[in-house]
Design a protein around this motif. Structure first.
Motif, short mmCIF file in Angstrom:
data_model
loop_
_atom_site.label_atom_id
_atom_site.label_comp_id
_atom_site.label_asym_id
_atom_site.label_seq_id
_atom_site.Cartn_x
_atom_site.Cartn_y
_atom_site.Cartn_z
N GLY A 142 -3.64 7.01 3.86
CA GLY A 142 -2.81 7.94 3.12
C GLY A 142 -3.45 8.47 1.85
N LEU A 143 -4.43 7.76 1.31
CA LEU A 143 -5.11 8.23 0.09
C LEU A 143 -5.82 9.56 0.34
CD1 LEU A 143 -5.82 7.63 -2.87
CD2 LEU A 143 -7.84 6.36 -2.05
N LEU A 144 -6.21 9.81 1.58
CA LEU A 144 -6.92 11.05 1.91
C LEU A 144 -6.04 12.29 1.73
CD1 LEU A 144 -8.71 9.93 5.20
CD2 LEU A 144 -9.71 10.05 2.91
N TYR A 145 -4.74 12.11 1.77
CA TYR A 145 -3.82 13.25 1.76
C TYR A 145 -2.95 13.31 0.51
CZ TYR A 145 -5.21 12.33 6.55
OH TYR A 145 -5.96 12.05 7.67
N VAL A 146 -3.13 12.37 -0.39
CA VAL A 146 -2.19 12.24 -1.51
C VAL A 146 -2.24 13.44 -2.46
CG1 VAL A 146 -3.72 10.96 -3.08
CG2 VAL A 146 -1.26 10.53 -3.12
N SER A 147 -3.41 14.05 -2.64
CA SER A 147 -3.48 15.19 -3.57
C SER A 147 -2.69 16.37 -3.04
CB SER A 147 -4.95 15.58 -3.82
OG SER A 147 -5.60 15.90 -2.61
N ASP A 148 -2.78 16.63 -1.73
CA ASP A 148 -2.00 17.72 -1.14
C ASP A 148 -0.52 17.40 -1.08
OD1 ASP A 148 -3.38 20.24 -0.26
OD2 ASP A 148 -4.79 18.75 0.50
N ILE A 193 0.83 -1.21 0.00
CA ILE A 193 0.00 0.00 0.00
C ILE A 193 0.86 1.26 0.00
CG2 ILE A 193 -1.61 1.38 1.37
CD1 ILE A 193 -2.90 -1.23 2.29
N ASP A 194 1.87 1.29 0.85
CA ASP A 194 2.71 2.49 0.96
C ASP A 194 3.42 2.78 -0.36
OD1 ASP A 194 1.99 2.90 3.59
OD2 ASP A 194 3.66 1.73 4.39
N GLU A 195 3.89 1.73 -1.02
CA GLU A 195 4.55 1.92 -2.32
C GLU A 195 3.57 2.47 -3.35
OE1 GLU A 195 7.07 -0.56 -5.72
OE2 GLU A 195 6.29 -1.59 -3.95
N HIS A 196 2.36 1.93 -3.34
CA HIS A 196 1.33 2.41 -4.27
C HIS A 196 1.05 3.89 -4.03
CE1 HIS A 196 -2.87 1.57 -6.25
NE2 HIS A 196 -2.20 2.55 -6.85
N TRP A 232 -9.00 2.01 0.90
CA TRP A 232 -8.33 0.77 0.48
C TRP A 232 -9.04 0.14 -0.71
CZ3 TRP A 232 -9.96 -4.50 1.09
CH2 TRP A 232 -8.95 -5.45 0.89
N LEU A 233 -10.36 0.15 -0.68
CA LEU A 233 -11.12 -0.40 -1.80
C LEU A 233 -10.85 0.37 -3.09
CD1 LEU A 233 -14.64 -1.08 -0.17
CD2 LEU A 233 -12.79 -2.72 -0.56
N LEU A 234 -10.77 1.69 -3.00
CA LEU A 234 -10.56 2.52 -4.19
C LEU A 234 -9.20 2.25 -4.83
CD1 LEU A 234 -12.05 5.97 -3.12
CD2 LEU A 234 -13.03 4.30 -4.70
N LEU A 235 -8.20 1.93 -4.02
CA LEU A 235 -6.87 1.66 -4.57
C LEU A 235 -6.85 0.40 -5.43
CD1 LEU A 235 -4.39 2.53 -1.67
CD2 LEU A 235 -4.79 3.79 -3.79
N LYS A 236 -7.91 -0.39 -5.38
CA LYS A 236 -7.95 -1.64 -6.15
C LYS A 236 -8.36 -1.40 -7.61
CE LYS A 236 -6.84 -3.10 -2.34
NZ LYS A 236 -5.38 -3.11 -2.10
N GLY A 237 -8.77 -0.19 -7.94
CA GLY A 237 -9.05 0.14 -9.33
C GLY A 237 -10.51 0.15 -9.72
N LYS A 238 -10.76 0.65 -10.93
CA LYS A 238 -12.12 0.90 -11.40
C LYS A 238 -12.94 -0.38 -11.56
CE LYS A 238 -14.76 3.15 -15.08
NZ LYS A 238 -14.70 3.93 -16.34
N GLU A 239 -12.35 -1.41 -12.15
CA GLU A 239 -13.12 -2.64 -12.40
C GLU A 239 -13.60 -3.24 -11.08
OE1 GLU A 239 -12.73 -6.96 -14.69
OE2 GLU A 239 -10.97 -5.69 -14.45
N PHE A 240 -12.71 -3.31 -10.10
CA PHE A 240 -13.10 -3.84 -8.80
C PHE A 240 -14.15 -2.95 -8.14
CE2 PHE A 240 -12.49 -3.67 -4.17
CZ PHE A 240 -12.85 -4.97 -3.85
N TYR A 241 -13.95 -1.64 -8.21
CA TYR A 241 -14.89 -0.68 -7.63
C TYR A 241 -16.30 -0.90 -8.18
CZ TYR A 241 -17.17 3.92 -7.16
OH TYR A 241 -18.06 4.95 -6.92
N GLU A 242 -16.40 -1.05 -9.48
CA GLU A 242 -17.72 -1.24 -10.10
C GLU A 242 -18.32 -2.59 -9.75
OE1 GLU A 242 -16.96 -0.45 -14.23
OE2 GLU A 242 -17.14 1.73 -13.96
#
Length: 286
Positions: free
Chosen positions: A218-224, A110-113, A183-193
């Motif tokens: 960490g996804l919550l802060y990645v844009s900043d 996760i951290d590497e992603h 965590w779910l969102l990091l799995k990508g669009k196909e999984f999300y749908e």
């Protein structure tokens, strides 16, 4: 030999034309409607020129290019809405920054992603980062459902087992449920749908995850963090603050939000999701 290809997938609207004769190869490429750029390359002989040109055509086809046959005109691309563009940008960033998308769960980190995602987004301007953050908050809101909460309970909460019957503690913390949705969102669009349609897609065999680490705060802060790479970022929250000002009704963790129904717990989850509960509970019991 002359071949004309185009790519109008997603936000792309590009052409790529190749012409080769003898030992000379000419390529013209660029945005549809422009003159484009031209490159000319000479090879040792005609056979090498043909081989290398056909290799390039194959590579372009795999990347989503299609051929325009004969003298047919390039079709006019349907203009995407801002929301459609934002959705494409969001999932493109998530998936291109995941080097282990189709690998076994043990190879994924996760951290590497998140580090790769920060680097990828740091090449974007402020407007693109705002769109990413806005879309992130929208996706987190869309996952604020009883079904996703029940998936979190099955994957994370304590349970008891008796004669093949599983009973789950149904406690979820507000923050923990946000991190789980990240965590779910990091799995990508196909999984999300897939998971939005049926949480039992989690055990469909299409995906490989480490269920012992289901949070991605960490996804919550990645844009900043991405914005901070190249800019002074006041309070390290300029992107999130801007999104909150522009879209005040879009917040994913508002205490006033309500789910579609009350999440189930206890023994009800096995009745509702027998395959999911059986497979996950057995894995967690190992």
């Amino acid at each position: 030999m002359k071949r004309n290809l185009i790519n109008q997938n997603g936000v792309s609207d590009k052409f790529w034309n190749i012409e080769y004769e003898g030992n000379t190869q000419k390529i013209v490429f660029g945005k549809t409607g422009t003159k484009g750029r031209e490159t000319i390359k000479e090879f040792a002989d005609e056979n090498e020129c043909i081989r290398e040109s056909e290799k390039l055509i194959s590579q372009k086809t795999k990347k989503g290019y299609t051929e325009i046959l004969g003298n047919a005109e390039i079709p006019q691309k349907t203009e995407l809405s801002e929301a459609e563009k934002a959705d494409i940008y969001f999932w493109e960033a998530i998936e291109k920054s995941n080097k282990y998308k189709n690998a076994h769960w043990s190879e994924y980190d996760i951290d590497e992603h998140l580090e790769n995602l920060t680097t990828y987004l740091s090449r974007s301007g402020k407007e693109r980062l705002i769109l990413f953050e806005k879309t992130l908050q929208e996706k987190l809101s869309e996952l604020y459902t009883a079904e996703i909460a029940e998936l979190s309970i099955i994957l994370e909460c304590e349970f008891t087992s008796e004669n093949g019957n599983y009973t789950f503690n149904d406690y979820l913390s507000d923050d923990g449920f946000i991190y789980f949705r990240c965590w779910l969102l990091l799995k990508g669009k196909e999984f999300y749908e897939d998971i939005k349609k049926d949480i039992q897609a989690f055990v469909s065999g299409k995906y490989s995850f480490n269920i012992g680490d289901c949070w991605a705060e960490g996804l919550l802060y990645v844009s900043d963090e991405a914005y901070s790479v190249n800019h002074d970022n006041e309070d390290e929250s300029e992107i999130r603050d801007t999104v909150n000002e522009l879209y005040p009704d879009n917040h994913y963790d508002s205490m006033s939000r309500e789910m579609n129904r009350k999440p189930k717990g206890g023994a009800d989850l096995q009745k509702m999701y027998p395959k999911l509960v059986k497979e996950i509970a057995e894995l967690r019991s190992e």
